[in-house]
Scaffold this active site. Structure first.
Site, PDB file in Angstrom:
ATOM      1  N   THR A 193       0.816  -1.210   0.000  1.00 47.28           N
ATOM      2  CA  THR A 193       0.000   0.000   0.000  1.00 47.28           C
ATOM      3  C   THR A 193       0.852   1.264   0.000  1.00 47.28           C
ATOM      4  OG1 THR A 193      -0.196  -0.229   2.404  1.00 47.28           O
ATOM      5  CG2 THR A 193      -1.995  -1.085   1.082  1.00 47.28           C
ATOM      6  N   HIS A 236       7.519   0.631   6.880  1.00 48.11           N
ATOM      7  CA  HIS A 236       7.727   1.643   7.920  1.00 48.11           C
ATOM      8  C   HIS A 236       8.003   0.941   9.246  1.00 48.11           C
ATOM      9  CE1 HIS A 236       3.661   0.843   9.458  1.00 48.11           C
ATOM     10  NE2 HIS A 236       3.261   0.881   8.191  1.00 48.11           N
ATOM     11  N   HIS A 285       6.286  -2.154  10.724  1.00 50.98           N
ATOM     12  CA  HIS A 285       6.549  -3.503  10.216  1.00 50.98           C
ATOM     13  C   HIS A 285       7.746  -4.165  10.895  1.00 50.98           C
ATOM     14  CE1 HIS A 285       4.568  -1.703   6.467  1.00 50.98           C
ATOM     15  NE2 HIS A 285       3.766  -2.691   6.820  1.00 50.98           N
ATOM     16  N   LYS A 345      -9.813  -0.076  10.375  1.00 47.48           N
ATOM     17  CA  LYS A 345      -9.769   1.160   9.614  1.00 47.48           C
ATOM     18  C   LYS A 345     -11.179   1.731   9.550  1.00 47.48           C
ATOM     19  CE  LYS A 345      -5.428   1.259   8.471  1.00 47.48           C
ATOM     20  NZ  LYS A 345      -4.539   2.338   8.915  1.00 47.48           N
ATOM     21  N   ARG A 363      -9.713   1.729   2.217  1.00 46.75           N
ATOM     22  CA  ARG A 363      -8.408   2.163   1.727  1.00 46.75           C
ATOM     23  C   ARG A 363      -8.504   2.605   0.266  1.00 46.75           C
ATOM     24  NH1 ARG A 363      -4.086  -0.098   4.945  1.00 46.75           N
ATOM     25  NH2 ARG A 363      -4.892  -1.475   6.570  1.00 46.75           N
ATOM     26  N   GLN A 414      -6.983 -13.689   2.623  1.00 47.63           N
ATOM     27  CA  GLN A 414      -5.812 -13.912   3.475  1.00 47.63           C
ATOM     28  C   GLN A 414      -5.811 -15.324   4.041  1.00 47.63           C
ATOM     29  OE1 GLN A 414      -4.464 -10.720   6.028  1.00 47.63           O
ATOM     30  NE2 GLN A 414      -3.629 -12.165   7.513  1.00 47.63           N
ATOM     31  N   ASP A 474      -3.528  -6.957  15.234  1.00 45.88           N
ATOM     32  CA  ASP A 474      -4.744  -6.648  14.473  1.00 45.88           C
ATOM     33  C   ASP A 474      -5.025  -7.695  13.400  1.00 45.88           C
ATOM     34  OD1 ASP A 474      -2.506  -5.930  13.011  1.00 45.88           O
ATOM     35  OD2 ASP A 474      -3.416  -4.138  12.136  1.00 45.88           O
ATOM     36  N   LYS A 517      -1.787   3.780  16.703  1.00 40.71           N
ATOM     37  CA  LYS A 517      -0.961   2.831  15.966  1.00 40.71           C
ATOM     38  C   LYS A 517      -0.112   3.525  14.902  1.00 40.71           C
ATOM     39  CE  LYS A 517      -1.603  -0.864  12.547  1.00 40.71           C
ATOM     40  NZ  LYS A 517      -2.608  -1.636  11.805  1.00 40.71           N
ATOM     41  N   LYS A 556       0.946   3.434   7.729  1.00 42.50           N
ATOM     42  CA  LYS A 556       1.291   4.227   6.557  1.00 42.50           C
ATOM     43  C   LYS A 556       0.306   5.359   6.325  1.00 42.50           C
ATOM     44  CE  LYS A 556       1.396   0.499   4.026  1.00 42.50           C
ATOM     45  NZ  LYS A 556       1.459  -0.543   5.042  1.00 42.50           N
ATOM     46  N   THR A 557      -0.941   5.168   6.742  1.00 40.52           N
ATOM     47  CA  THR A 557      -1.936   6.192   6.472  1.00 40.52           C
ATOM     48  C   THR A 557      -2.057   7.186   7.619  1.00 40.52           C
ATOM     49  OG1 THR A 557      -3.641   4.710   7.360  1.00 40.52           O
ATOM     50  CG2 THR A 557      -3.283   4.663   4.986  1.00 40.52           C
TER      51      THR A 557
END
Length: 426
Positions: free
Chosen positions: A45, A50, A53, A87, A91, A182, A203, A238, A241-242
């Site tokens: 994404t 970052h 991870h 979220k 996304r 997944q 999560d 948390k 990235k967003t």
């Protein structure tokens, strides 16, 4: 002398990395008796990983060092869907071409963490687009979808939060199906690569359990899951990235200096937890830091962490440069800086290049992106938050002169205590 076997689960607990584990005793027994294949997935994404991870990567590294084989799954397919977990909004959907570019960049980043050439337990990177892009939808619904109960899926926290939160737009069927994709990833890797363990952030627990259940139903095999503690900011939110102020592993997105500064400014309340989680520094050394009070920044636990993490991600040379910049900005008197020092700063901190003419301070604050308007710039100046070459400026009509241009080219602009921008006058 017989080398004592390391209990990897116990080690993860002691380093405060482990959050949840399925069938702990059985997994420990297997890990003690044989080498396994395990995997962790990252969706594509962005064009960089970052610090959120890092714990998963560190965990994979611990397993590899004990002879287990880590597999990284990069979600070229699942990235086209978007994980809805916790979220509030869906996304952004990116193109397959862009995701392929990100795949190559992140693949290169991962080579810095794991060993991809060490024999039987060499790390492997796989893209789940490989099997999903050619999958027939009828096959997916008949062979995979039939094993999932919608009522059960709706009770998962990651889904429920989106369904009941009035501030969101609900959840699309596309996102709702992410859990199935997944879960199938785990099943595919179990069948084709004999993967028996999935790890992920806390999560991801619901997705991991779905994968374990699917494998049990399809292949009648027992598999396992581990989740790690999420890395939280000082305010308890948390890292993602967003989120704002993301600390990227790519030096072009977050400079080594800013990376160093991030760890240097970790609050006292979480610093020792971070030392345990992110480093392999012995508990005795960490506890020794915890027991002594030291006001010297260079001897602080934060400095120890900043050195360790910057060297691990960006290497020794960038660590040396980051430490030098820190010293120049925070400890050296500006009149003692050489022209070479200013060029070092210019190449490593935020900067702007301007024509060598007269500018007022409010305009410069906007150009440096310290603020977005003259009104806000005026407020900053009046509140004594702006410094020129470390001299506080409270005059809203201030204009730059030759006096403020070191070596005729450089002016150090500062907002507050830690926000710098170096101006280069052409």
């Amino acid at each position: 002398m017989i080398k004592k076997k390391i209990n990897i689960i116990k080690k993860l607990e002691n380093r405060n990395i482990l959050y949840q584990v399925t069938n702990k005793n059985n997994l420990c027994k297997i890990l003690n008796e044989q080498k396994i294949n395990l995997y962790c997935g990252f969706d594509l994404t962005a064009d960089s990983l970052h610090i959120g991870h890092l714990i998963q990567l560190i965990t994979l590294k611990y397993f590899q060092e004990l002879g287990h084989r880590p597999i990284i799954l990069l979600g070229g397919a699942t990235s086209l869907i978007g994980d809805p977990s916790f979220k509030l909004r869906k996304r952004k959907i990116n193109s397959i071409d862009l995701i392929n570019i990100w795949f190559q960049k992140i693949k290169l980043q991962l080579t810095n963490f794991l060993d991809f050439n060490c024999g039987n337990n060499s790390a492997t990177i796989i893209n789940n687009y490989k099997w999903f892009h050619k999958m027939d939808i009828l096959f997916f619904l008949r062979k995979i979808g039939k094993h999932f109960c919608v009522n059960h899926m709706m009770n998962k926290d990651s889904i429920k939060n989106r369904m009941i939160n009035n501030n969101t737009e609900g959840i699309s069927f596309t996102e709702f199906s992410y859990n199935l994709l997944q879960a199938y990833d785990f099943a595919y890797l179990n069948k084709n690569f004999n993967v028996i363990l999935q790890i992920g952030g806390s999560d991801q627990w619901g997705h991991i359990i779905s994968g374990i259940d699917l494998i049990k139903k399809i292949y009648k095999k027992k598999t396992f899951g581990i989740t790690t503690n999420l890395i939280l900011k000082n305010d308890g939110t948390k890292f993602g990235k967003t989120e704002k102020n993301t600390i990227w592993l790519d030096s072009k997105k977050t400079s080594p200096y800013k990376f160093f500064q991030f760890w240097l400014n970790i609050s006292d309340s979480i610093i020792f937890n971070f030392l345990n989680m992110f480093t392999n520094i012995s508990s005795n050394i960490i506890n020794n830091y915890n027991q002594k009070k030291n006001n010297i920044k260079q001897n602080s636990p934060q400095y120890l962490l900043a050195e360790y993490m910057t060297k691990m991600i960006h290497g020794q040379n960038n660590l040396v440069i980051s430490k030098k910049i820190t010293n120049l900005l925070f400890y050296e008197k500006i009149n003692n800086l050489s022209e070479k020092d200013f060029f070092i700063l210019f190449n490593n901190i935020d900067n702007i290049s301007l024509e060598n003419k007269i500018f007022d301070l409010q305009t410069i604050l906007i150009l440096s992106k310290f603020t977005s308007s003259r009104t806000k710039a005026s407020i900053l100046i009046k509140s004594n938050a702006i410094f020129i070459n470390n001299e506080n400026i409270s005059n809203i009509t201030f204009k730059f002169t030759k006096y403020h241009k070191k070596f005729n080219h450089f002016t150090l602009l500062r907002k507050g205590k830690k926000n710098f921008c170096l101006i280069y006058w052409k």
